[in-house]
Structures are given as structure tokens and as C-alpha cells.
Design a protein around this motif. Structure first.
Motif, PDB file in Angstrom:
ATOM      1  N   UNK A   1       0.849  -1.402   0.047  1.00 37.62           N
ATOM      2  CA  UNK A   1      -0.022   0.020  -0.182  1.00 37.62           C
ATOM      3  C   UNK A   1       0.923   1.290  -0.090  1.00 37.62           C
ATOM      4  N   UNK A   2       0.319   2.217  -0.104  1.00 42.80           N
ATOM      5  CA  UNK A   2       1.211   3.194  -0.999  1.00 42.80           C
ATOM      6  C   UNK A   2       1.080   4.616  -0.641  1.00 42.80           C
ATOM      7  N   UNK A   3      -0.284   5.091  -0.573  1.00 46.08           N
ATOM      8  CA  UNK A   3      -0.448   6.595  -0.663  1.00 46.08           C
ATOM      9  C   UNK A   3       0.393   6.949   0.603  1.00 46.08           C
TER      10      UNK A   3
ATOM     11  N   UNK B   1       1.333   9.154   3.752  1.00 51.29           N
ATOM     12  CA  UNK B   1       0.570   9.829   4.508  1.00 51.29           C
ATOM     13  C   UNK B   1       1.284  11.158   4.456  1.00 51.29           C
TER      14      UNK B   1
ATOM     15  N   UNK C   1       2.604  12.949   2.399  1.00 51.36           N
ATOM     16  CA  UNK C   1       2.177  13.937   1.300  1.00 51.36           C
ATOM     17  C   UNK C   1       0.901  14.519   1.535  1.00 51.36           C
ATOM     18  N   UNK C   2       0.001  14.081   2.333  1.00 48.68           N
ATOM     19  CA  UNK C   2      -1.439  14.659   2.571  1.00 48.68           C
ATOM     20  C   UNK C   2      -1.320  16.102   3.144  1.00 48.68           C
ATOM     21  N   UNK C   3      -2.458  16.481   2.682  1.00 52.60           N
ATOM     22  CA  UNK C   3      -2.718  18.150   3.400  1.00 52.60           C
ATOM     23  C   UNK C   3      -3.407  17.783   4.987  1.00 52.60           C
ATOM     24  N   UNK C   4      -3.066  18.352   5.842  1.00 53.89           N
ATOM     25  CA  UNK C   4      -3.479  18.463   7.153  1.00 53.89           C
ATOM     26  C   UNK C   4      -4.303  19.788   7.640  1.00 53.89           C
ATOM     27  N   UNK C   5      -5.600  19.446   8.146  1.00 56.47           N
ATOM     28  CA  UNK C   5      -6.224  20.667   8.663  1.00 56.47           C
ATOM     29  C   UNK C   5      -5.464  21.498   9.592  1.00 56.47           C
TER      30      UNK C   5
ATOM     31  N   UNK D   1     -18.587  15.960   5.167  1.00 55.21           N
ATOM     32  CA  UNK D   1     -17.184  15.822   4.553  1.00 55.21           C
ATOM     33  C   UNK D   1     -16.537  16.959   4.513  1.00 55.21           C
TER      34      UNK D   1
ATOM     35  N   UNK E   1     -13.159  19.596   5.982  1.00 56.81           N
ATOM     36  CA  UNK E   1     -12.356  19.674   6.926  1.00 56.81           C
ATOM     37  C   UNK E   1     -12.591  20.855   8.013  1.00 56.81           C
TER      38      UNK E   1
END
Lengths: 257, 346, 280
Positions: free
Chosen positions: C1-3, C5, C7-11, C113, C115
Motif C-alpha cells: 500500500x502506498x499512498x 501519509x 504527502x497529505x494535507x492536514x487541517x 465531509x 475539513x
């Protein structure tokens, strides 16, 4: 078809809707039971408040416990009866404005009657229960008084429906008359729900010479305050019993209190 | 390719109260409540790769919306697992929300009484876009979606197609990695549908945003997605390339003709059947394996005085029925020897 | 698995979240302003109520009686009523609570849904609407009071003290209202609960007359309950500004808001698991 047959049909028509609406209301039991009880309790709270108020600050003309209870009881019962059978009366303006009359127009029944009775207000039975209950428990009427009470409840209900239909029908001319209709009915009822002794000057003139409110006041006066309580108010005083049958309830139902 | 969505044995059961019949039945249900469960999603597994466009199709009540709502963290599943961008949606909903976008065709996220531009500004704040970046992004989307003339109009005055363009642009403002679209073309006319489809396709190709789209319109799938998952009653019936689906189940096309004359002699073509012929109307079904659709149309146009023509896919219900038949067939084939022995043995 | 974490934008943090609530508040204000006519229409009822009660207070010699006990003149009673009516009428009534209808219609899907936590979105929207209505009603009410009973000694200090308490009370009131609303995630209808809560606020909070004018037994009950801090106290400060009363009222309102947070969060957390929105 002769007239009596038609009448019989209307009776069955209204009864049929009443049954179906009751059945529909019972389906959502938690919702229904909670709304009925909440309305009942709500009415009780108001009654207690005004009883307390008029005990502490009595009107000069004499405005006692019996009168307050009777008026609240008739008012609530009449409004409850009206919106139990004609639940759509207070929604008429929005039904007209949104073009939902189209649903009823092609059907072979009188349109207004059909629209009015096709919904039942879920809180209305709570009002009826409160009105009857308060009157029976606190006033403990004789059978003849109870008969009169029921009669007043019915005439009051007719008036409530009639006035609501009148004001809500403004939607035909104004388009969006939901707000205005509600406020107009609220205004009319507001003036009729307090003892007229409190009003004076120009308002009194407006009240008594305005055609529709005069009609309303007449009927209200014919109703219970002076007739029902064992120690009824002095019949000679015309202004006296006008705290009456129509309803503060209508107000409460249609405004953000 | 890394996977952005992974779904394993996802299941969602709703509980509904059993309603009694008639007044007595209702009153009885007051005393004793009966519940029955509705399985909206039953053992669903699939995956989406980065930048992929996947269509999730099925009839009404197949569990499409429920699936999207679980993958965006709005609903908790009854059992099963899902990862979206490596996150468990229903546990890390807010963080996930920063990186995905959802558009529900039957609802609106735009403020009804205000111009769409105001909602854009609000979303920029909610998704924490830097003012300069937001202005640039917004200008780009306005250009692509041709929103310039719409932006100053109150949303309530827009047509459904115009509104949907605004909805999708609004969803893309924060450059989501995945775009969930629940019935984005529902209720739109043919032209508006095509516009929306081509815009979604363009964003998918140019920006690499992964798309999960639900629809019950076979047209959406063919033009947008390479891969399709067909679900019915919450279960995967088919998970393969759209071309496979087309070859196996979308072979048959329906041609609806309106002629200029009545009682015309219909030419006999291999693989073309007359379904209905009445007055000016003529309805034909074409098996495209035997008769390619363009040849069939050309042949018909050559002979008949055609006033109007529409070509449609077989309805989804028919495709699903065909899938059930196939499943039953393959089941029977493996089961036959055992069955054959059965009666004799006893 | 891959995506990945990372690289994700955080609130963002608290400040950014507060900015989001503010943005929701502003857009709600603008959206409601699109219907100024309807808003103005609603003031008709306020005018009537003020007028009727003025007459009733006169007829029952309320002013004279109360003045002896509490020091409110009849003019002050009307100005008191202006403030309490603006407070109560500016709140959403039991029929227009949005959470219920959003749960029923499924519109909640969009709001959940985002943020921005759903309750905070709702806080911004409700506050925006309430502030607008409150300001308008207070203004209209003051004009009516001026016409009907004439001016009383109002001070800027009184306005500031009362409005600051009112603002905190809006938040507290919203927290409790929302906690009730959220039960609609699993009970079908919260109208009854809302109605009773609002009625308790009106009667036990002292909307029509100050608590000091209540009959003894009812006054005792009202004074034992927290509703008075949301209605009676801010209105009293409006008429009789007093620094110490202000501190008490402000503290009590903060306590009410804080006390409501726990039930709200608990009910909301549990409620989320029960969300079953419309549509398959």
C-alpha cells in the motif's frame, strides 16, 4: 345526487382523511408521542404562568383563575381541533406559492376542503388533550357546561380555520405570503387573546370596527368566558370575556417564540 | 501504480423498523418492536489506482451512495475495511476531507441564495488555500468550466446543468487527489451530460485526479472510465475493463428510428431484429458482434427515409440480468457432474 | 500500500479553524440579507407583542406593584421586554432547527465531509443568523419603546454590558440546542424537546416579566435554575447596568456553555455512528 347524499359523502370524505392521517401519525410513534406530550406540557407551562401572573397582579375588572383556565382551555382545544382536522390551514400560503395546488385541482373533490384536510398537525392532539383536560380537572364542569365547552371548541375551530384560510390566501396575490399570512393571523389573534379592558384609545376603535375582528370578537364573546365558569363574569360587561377562543396557541404555533 | 482506494469485504446493514398494517398493527408495534435489517452493501471489495477513473454502476438501491458515504467517512460500515489515501475514512474524516472531494448530484453544496463565487470564497477558507494560490486556481477553473457568466448569478437562478458545472468546479478548488461523484449527471439533458462528462474526463487526464463515479447511466461509464465495477444488491457482479463489459454485455444496441413515411419495407440485415414497427416509428435491436453499429446505421439510412435517429445501450437492468445468467451458467457447469450422480445414488 | 501519509494535507490549528467559523458566519449573514423584506416582516410580530404587553402591564398596575418590590418602573419593564423579546425571537424556533432537517434530507452528507467539524460549521451559521436578527429586533424594539413609553436612562455602558453577556449566552444556548438536535441522529424527531427547552427559557428565564416580579414559589424555582442567566440577567443589565452583576452573569454564561460541551461532544460522537442518511 341529492343534497343529503352529498353531505353524507363529505362527512365520509373528511372522516376517511382523519383516519388515514391518524394512522400516518401513529406510524412515527416516537415522533408523534413526543410531540403530543411536548405540546401538552407547553400549554400547561403557559397556563401556570398566566395563572400565577393574574393571581399576583389581578385586573381591576376582576380576572380570576376560572376565567384564565377556561379561556386557555377553549383556545387550545379550538386551535387543536382546527389543526387536527385541517392540518394544512397554516401551510396554505406555501402550498399555493409552490404550485402544489396542482395536485388537488384535477381531483373530483372540493379543492379547498381537500387541501385543508389532507394533513394533520402532529402537535394538535396535544392541544385538544390539554384543553379538555384542563377544563375537566380544574373547572370540574357540570354536564351542561361541558356541552357548551364542546360547542365553543367547535365554533372556535371554525373561526381559526376561516381566518387562517383568509390570510394565507393572500398568497394568490402576493406570491410569497407565508410570512405575511402567519403574521397577520398572529396579529389578529394577539389582539383577541388578551382582556380587551387592557386596550384603549384608537386601538379599541380599530379592533371593534374592523369588520373581521368584530366578527371574531363577537364569536369569542359568545363563547365561554361569561357562560361557562360557575362564577361567571358580570354579563353586562361586554369587554370582559374577550380573552378568548381562537388562540394564543395560533400565535405560538406560527411564530418563533 | 499505488492504490488510492482499497476496499475489503465492506458491509453496511441498516436497521429498519417493521411497520404494522392498519391501526391495530401499528398499535401492536408500539408494544413490541420488530426490526429487520437491510443490507445496503454486502461484502464489497475493489481498489482504485492513482489517477484512475472507476465507474461504480448499479440500479437504484444497489448500494452505490452508501459506498461513497463510507469511503468519505460519513457512514460507519457494519464490518469490513477500507483505506482511502492510506486513511481509515470514518476515523480520520477531517484529515481525509482535506485531500478528497465529493459531489452529490442530487444535493447542492452551493449557497442557494448567493452567487456561486461566494461559496468558492468560503471553500477556500475551509480548505485553507493561500489567497494567491486560490485566485490562480479559481481563474483556471472558471476558464475551463466556462463559469465567467455564471459566477455573479444567485445559484437559485442557474439551470441544473450550469449549477452542476459550478458544483464540480467548487469541489476541485483545493486540488483533491480523489474526486467522488455520486450520480453527477442525474436529471441533466443530453448536452449538459456531455459537457459534464468531458470536463470530468479532462480533469482526470490533465490533473491526475482519481475519479470514482457512480451512475446508472451506461453512457457515463463508456466515455469516462477504463474500468467499471457493477454492483447489485451490494455485491460486485463485474469488475473489469469497460471494453470487456462492452464486448460481453453491451453488444446489443437499440436503434430508434422516426421515419418520414409509414409502412416502409425494412431491409433484412444479419444481426438486426425488428423489435417494434408502428406508424412512423421503428425500433431495431442490433447485435454488434454480427453487424457493427455504423454499418447497420449506414444500411438503414441508405434505404429508409429517416427523420430522426437515436442509438441507445441496452438498459442496465438487462445487463445485470445477463450477468446473473452468466453466473448461473458457470455455476451449473461446475455443478453438473455431482448433480448427475445424485438421483442414482439414492 | 502506498499512498504516502506525509504527502497529505492536514487541517490547520485553532486559529485557522476559528477563521473558518468566521467565514461561515459571514456568508450566512450575506445569505440572510438577501431576504431583508422577510426579516422586516417578522418584526411586525415583535411590535404587536410589545404593544400588547405595554397595555397589559398598565392594566394590571404591574409597574406600580413591581416598583415597590424590585425597583423597575413601568417604562423600564417595557425596555426590559424589548431586550428579552429580541433575545428570544432571534433564536431559531423549534420548527426551524437545521440539524434535524439536514439529517432527514441527507444534506448532512456535504457538511460532514468537510475539513471543518460539523458542529463548528453549524455554530458559525447559527451565530450569523442570530446576530443579524438580534440586532434588527433590538433596533426595532427600541424604536417602539421610545414611541410607546418614551426613553429611559439608557447608557452605552448598559448596552455594552448586556450585549456582551447576550453574545456569550448565544454560544451557550447554541451548545445546548445543538446537543438536543444531535439526538435526531437516532430519534426521529426532536421538535418536542426543542419546544420544551425554549419554553423553559421563556418562562423560567423571565422573558415576560423580571424574575423579581414572579410569585414567590415560581420565583424560587426560576432562581434555582440556570435559565435566568440566559434571559433575565442580560436584560436586567440592559436596564440597570451594574459591573458586579455583569461579572456574575458573564461567569454563569461561560459555565453554562462549558457545561454543555461535554454532553454535546458525547452525544455527537455516539450520534455519528448512527447516521443513516437518505438514499441507497
Amino acid at each position: 345526487m341529492n343534497k343529503s347524499v352529498i353531505k353524507q359523502h363529505y362527512g365520509r370524505f373528511i372522516w376517511g382523511y382523519l383516519l388515514a392521517n391518524t394512522q400516518g401519525a401513529l406510524e412515527y410513534r416516537l415522533s408523534f408521542v413526543s410531540q403530543v406530550f411536548a405540546m401538552l406540557l407547553n400549554d400547561v407551562i403557559w397556563l401556570v404562568f398566566w395563572l400565577a401572573y393574574f393571581t399576583r397582579f389581578p385586573l381591576v375588572a376582576g380576572w380570576g383563575r376560572t376565567e384564565v383556565v377556561t379561556l386557555w382551555a377553549v383556545t387550545a382545544a379550538a386551535f387543536g381541533l382546527a389543526t387536527t382536522i385541517c392540518g394544512n390551514a397554516t401551510r396554505l400560503a406555501s402550498i399555493i406559492a409552490r404550485g402544489q395546488l396542482d395536485v388537488y385541482l384535477p381531483l373530483p373533490k372540493p379543492v379547498l376542503l381537500h387541501v385543508l384536510i389532507s394533513t394533520m398537525s402532529l402537535t394538535a392532539p396535544g392541544d385538544v388533550a390539554f384543553g379538555l383536560g384542563a377544563y375537566l380537572v380544574i373547572i370540574q364542569p357540570r354536564p351542561s357546561q361541558l356541552g357548551l365547552f364542546v360547542l365553543c371548541m367547535i365554533t372556535g375551530a371554525v373561526l381559526v380555520v376561516a381566518f387562517t384560510v383568509l390570510t394565507q390566501s393572500l398568497a394568490f396575490w402576493l406570491g410569497n405570503a407565508e410570512g405575511l399570512g402567519a403574521q397577520l393571523v398572529a396579529a389578529l389573534i394577539n389582539f383577541s387573546t388578551y382582556p380587551t379592558v387592557i386596550f384603549n384609545g384608537i386601538v379599541k376603535v380599530a379592533l371593534f370596527y374592523d369588520h373581521s375582528s368584530r366578527l371574531y370578537c363577537l364569536c369569542a364573546r359568545a363563547a365561554p368566558a361569561q357562560l361557562l365558569p360557575p362564577n361567571a363574569a358580570r354579563p353586562g360587561n361586554l369587554h370582559h370575556g374577550l380573552w378568548c377562543s381562537g388562540g394564543r396557541r395560533l400565535l405560538l404555533g406560527s411564530t418563533p417564540l | 501504480m499505488p492504490q488510492v482506494v482499497e476496499v475489503h469485504n465492506l458491509q453496511k446493514t441498516f436497521r429498519r423498523r417493521v411497520r404494522g398494517a392498519g391501526v391495530r398493527g401499528i398499535l401492536r408495534s408500539y408494544l413490541h418492536t420488530e426490526w429487520h435489517s437491510v443490507e445496503a452493501v454486502h461484502d464489497l471489495s475493489f481498489a482504485i489506482e492513482q489517477g484512475e477513473a472507476l465507474a461504480l454502476i448499479g440500479p437504484n438501491g444497489a448500494g452505490k451512495s452508501t459506498t461513497i458515504k463510507m469511503l468519505t467517512g460519513i457512514l460507519y460500515p457494519t464490518t469490513g475495511e477500507a483505506r482511502v489515501l492510506g486513511l481509515v475514512p470514518w476515523h480520520e474524516r477531517t484529515m481525509l476531507a482535506m485531500n478528497i472531494a465529493t459531489v452529490f448530484g442530487q444535493r447542492s453544496q452551493l449557497w442557494y441564495h448567493l452567487p456561486a463565487g461566494e461559496t468558492f470564497d468560503l471553500l477556500a477558507r475551509i480548505y485553507e488555500l493561500k489567497p494567491a494560490a486560490y485566485r490562480e486556481r479559481r481563474a483556471e477553473l472558471v476558464r475551463r468550466f466556462e463559469l465567467e457568466p455564471l459566477l455573479a448569478t444567485a445559484v437559485r437562478k442557474l439551470s441544473l446543468g450550469q449549477r452542476m458545472r459550478c458544483e464540480i468546479a467548487a469541489a476541485l478548488l483545493h486540488r483533491p487527489q480523489i474526486l467522488f461523484l455520486d450520480e453527477p449527471t442525474i436529471g441533466l439533458d443530453v448536452i449538459a451530460k456531455q459537457t459534464i462528462r468531458s470536463l470530468i474526463g479532462e480533469m482526470n487526464r490533465n490533473e491526475g485526479v482519481a475519479v470514482l463515479l457512480t451512475s446508472h447511466d451506461a453512457g457515463d461509464i463508456e466515455r469516462l472510465c477504463k474500468r467499471v465495477v457493477v454492483i447489485n444488491q451490494g455485491t460486485v457482479m463485474f469488475d473489469d475493463r469497460v471494453s470487456t463489459l462492452r464486448r460481453r454485455y453491451l453488444r446489443r444496441k437499440v436503434i430508434d428510428l422516426r421515419l418520414r413515411d409509414v409502412d416502409m419495407q425494412v431491409p433484412v440485415l444479419a444481426g438486426v431484429e425488428v423489435v417494434k414497427a408502428k406508424g412512423y416509428g421503428l425500433k431495431l435491436e442490433v447485435d454488434t458482434d454480427i453487424q457493427p453499429i455504423e454499418r447497420a446505421v449506414a444500411a438503414l439510412m441508405a434505404v429508409l427515409p429517416v427523420a430522426d435517429i437515436t442509438i441507445e445501450d441496452a438498459p442496465l437492468e438487462e445487463i445485470i440480468a445477463a450477468m446473473y445468467r452468466d453466473q448461473a451458467d458457470s455455476l451449473r457447469m461446475t455443478a453438473t457432474p455431482a448433480l448427475a450422480d445424485g438421483p442414482h445414488g439414492s | 500500500m502506498a499512498a504516502d501519509r506525509q504527502a497529505l494535507r492536514r487541517p490547520g490549528g485553532l486559529l485557522l479553524t476559528a477563521g473558518k467559523v468566521w467565514a461561515v458566519l459571514c456568508i450566512t449573514l450575506r445569505s440572510r440579507l438577501a431576504y431583508v423584506g422577510e426579516l422586516l416582516l417578522r418584526t411586525l410580530f415583535l411590535i404587536l407583542i410589545l404593544f400588547t404587553f405595554t397595555q397589559l402591564w398598565h392594566a394590571t398596575n404591574l409597574g406600580k406593584n413591581v416598583l415597590v418590590a424590585t425597583g423597575f418602573t413601568i417604562q423600564e419593564l417595557i425596555w426590559y421586554l424589548v431586550f428579552t423579546e429580541a433575545l428570544m425571537l432571534s433564536a431559531a424556533n423549534a420548527r426551524e432547527i437545521e440539524v434535524d432537517s439536514e439529517v432527514r434530507s441527507g444534506d448532512i452528507a456535504y457538511r460532514l465531509g468537510r475539513p471543518l467539524p460539523y458542529p463548528l460549521f453549524h455554530l458559525g451559521a447559527r451565530l450569523g443568523e442570530r446576530l443579524l436578527r438580534f440586532g434588527l429586533y433590538l433596533l426595532v424594539g427600541m424604536v417602539v419603546a421610545l414611541v410607546v413609553v418614551g426613553p429611559i436612562q439608557l447608557s452605552l455602558a448598559g448596552l455594552w454590558l448586556s450585549c456582551s453577556v447576550a453574545l456569550v449566552s448565544f454560544v451557550g444556548d447554541w451548545i445546548w440546542t445543538f446537543a438536543i438536535s444531535v439526538t435526531s441522529f437516532w430519534i426521529e424527531d426532536t421538535f418536542g424537546l426543542h419546544l420544551l427547552y425554549r419554553r423553559a427559557l421563556m418562562i423560567l428565564g423571565g422573558m415576560l416579566i423580571p424574575l423579581s416580579a414572579y410569585p414567590e414559589w415560581l420565583g424560587h424555582i426560576a432562581r434555582a435554575l440556570p435559565f435566568q442567566y440566559l434571559v433575565y440577567y442580560p436584560a436586567r443589565l440592559f436596564v440597570h447596568p451594574d459591573g458586579q452583576v455583569w461579572l456574575l452573569a458573564l461567569g454563569a454564561n461561560l459555565a453554562i456553555a462549558l457545561a454543555g460541551l461535554l454532553p454535546l461532544l458525547v452525544i455527537y460522537r455516539i450520534g455519528l455512528r448512527f447516521v443513516s442518511t437518505q438514499g441507497g
